[in-house]
Design an enzyme around this catalytic site. Structure first.
Site, PDB file in Angstrom:
ATOM      1  N   TRP A 107       0.602  -0.863  -0.093  1.00 19.72           N
ATOM      2  CA  TRP A 107      -0.150   0.052  -0.419  1.00 19.72           C
ATOM      3  C   TRP A 107       1.033   1.146   0.524  1.00 19.72           C
ATOM      4  CZ3 TRP A 107      -4.418  -0.571  -2.426  1.00 19.72           C
ATOM      5  CH2 TRP A 107      -4.945  -1.730  -1.716  1.00 19.72           C
ATOM      6  N   ASP A 178      -1.336   6.623   6.634  1.00 19.38           N
ATOM      7  CA  ASP A 178      -2.500   5.668   6.046  1.00 19.38           C
ATOM      8  C   ASP A 178      -2.400   4.730   6.800  1.00 19.38           C
ATOM      9  OD1 ASP A 178      -3.740   4.375   5.061  1.00 19.38           O
ATOM     10  OD2 ASP A 178      -2.321   3.820   2.987  1.00 19.38           O
ATOM     11  N   LYS A 202     -12.743  -1.688   7.467  1.00 22.11           N
ATOM     12  CA  LYS A 202     -11.913  -2.657   8.171  1.00 22.11           C
ATOM     13  C   LYS A 202     -12.054  -2.393   9.863  1.00 22.11           C
ATOM     14  CE  LYS A 202      -8.347  -3.192   4.864  1.00 22.11           C
ATOM     15  NZ  LYS A 202      -8.549  -2.752   4.031  1.00 22.11           N
TER      16      LYS A 202
END
Ligand SMILES: Cc1ncc(COP(=O)(O)O)c(C=O)c1O
Length: 368
Positions: A107, A178, A202
């Site tokens: 990511w 992030d 999530k």
């Protein structure tokens, strides 16, 4: 798929499970938000009810994380991926100054790729590729440029199962993070960050909304040529109602934050539970004599995504199929890495981890 109806534990890494209470409250709200006479699906964004939903959700996040007053909290769309783009567009003002990125996995690599679309002066100050993204850097392994507009990192690499234990120390340089896969799983000192972003699906809700926490002074220098919808300022000014927000998705975040506050009793409890859940599985891996092989080196193991392999892809397939037969789903590793990934987002109870642990022990006994 045959599943044991008595247990159904969802260890999926992409979209996490939700507590039954949150799902049933969301079902109720589809019919009617309590005391409102209106379905959560049709709340007008200019109504007081919408304002109340946004305000309470924001306040709950402030309470859970102790967010200082000089930060704004935004509810945006476009997922965490849109933040890969919005961050350089908004915060990289002087292109002569670099932006620094730590590339520690799938990511953060995606994030840096988007920064390169905004300019060339992008610095990879550390890259874990040579070690196949099995470790994270220690502070003496990277050097932050004092002139950098910001440094970006990912606190928990969801695919590889690597997690930083604390925010990076960056001195005066703006820290951008992030936090999509470990937001609200532990207390965090928000004052260390310039900007935190996280999608909901999530740990804190369902897909459709992205939470951005931004220090207000960063708004002062945003270039005026940023397209309005991608500019943080109108969203701050209009308190997330610059355009129609995803109200139902935000409502689910509201339910999750209530659950984290009232049922879980706050983030210290969530953090303790996260540790117990992940340790139950790492314990099986470490005592399996190599039957299960962890991906991350021990010091950098994620408490949220436990990533491991068995001796062959065939055996991994069997593991996943047998797990499904006893009501354990979502164990497939990310498509880029394969193997097994068990994700322990906020809603996974300890019983889920212990149930998986028992399955792993039984599977090893049968196949050793
Ligand atoms: C850490 C992290 N960042 C970013 C993303 C991309 O998120 P989205 O699909 O919301 O754009 C993911 C997706 O799983 C992720 O795990």
């Amino acid at each position: 798929m045959t599943t044991n109806k008595k247990h159904l534990y969802n260890f999926s890494g992409g979209v996490g499970a939700l507590p039954e209470k949150v799902i049933s409250d969301a079902q109720q709200a589809i019919k009617e938000i309590p005391d409102s006479n209106i379905s959560a699906l049709v709340v007008n964004h200019r109504s007081q009810l919408c304002r109340d939903i946004l305000d309470e959700t924001e306040q709950n996040i402030r309470t859970l994380l102790n967010v200082p007053d000089n930060y704004s909290i935004l509810f945006l769309q476009g997922g965490a991926s849109l933040q890969f783009t919005m961050i350089p567009m908004n915060l990289w003002v002087d292109k002569k100054c670099p932006v620094d990125y730590i590339v520690s996995g799938y990511w953060s690599k995606k994030a840096i790729e988007e920064a390169f679309k905004d300019g060339e002066n992008v610095k990879t100050i550390w890259n874990g590729k040579a070690q196949n993204f099995t470790k994270l850097p220690t502070p003496n392994e990277y050097k932050i440029d004092d002139n950098a507009a910001y440094i970006h990192y990912c606190s928990n690499e969801t695919v590889e199962g690597l997690q930083f234990t604390a925010p990076l120390e960056t001195g005066e340089v703006t820290l951008v993070c992030d936090m999509s896969s470990d937001f609200l799983t532990r207390p965090v000192d928000v004052s260390k960050f310039g900007l935190i972003y996280v999608h909901a699906q999530k740990n804190i809700g369902a897909a459709g909304v992205t939470v951005v926490i931004i220090r207000n002074d960063l708004l002062d220098n945003i270039p005026d040529n940023v397209p309005t919808i991608l500019d943080y300022r109108p969203h701050v000014k209009m308190k997330s109602i610059y355009n129609t927000p995803p109200i139902f998705a935000i409502y689910v975040v509201l339910l999750m934050t209530r659950w984290l506050l009232n049922d879980m009793g706050g983030l210290l409890n969530v953090a303790a539970l996260s540790k117990n859940k992940a340790e139950a599985i790492y314990d099986v891996i470490d005592n399996s004599n190599g039957f299960y092989r962890g991906h991350a080196q021990k010091e950098n193991r994620s408490l949220i995504n436990v990533v491991f392999n068995l001796s062959s892809p065939e055996l991994e397939k069997e593991f996943i199929e047998e797990a499904k037969n006893v009501g354990i789903i979502g164990l497939e590793g990310h498509r880029s890495l394969g193997g097994i990934r068990a994700s322990f987002y906020t809603s996974m109870p300890l019983e889920g981890a212990l149930y998986l642990k028992k399955f792993m022990l039984d599977f090893q006994k049968k196949n050793n």
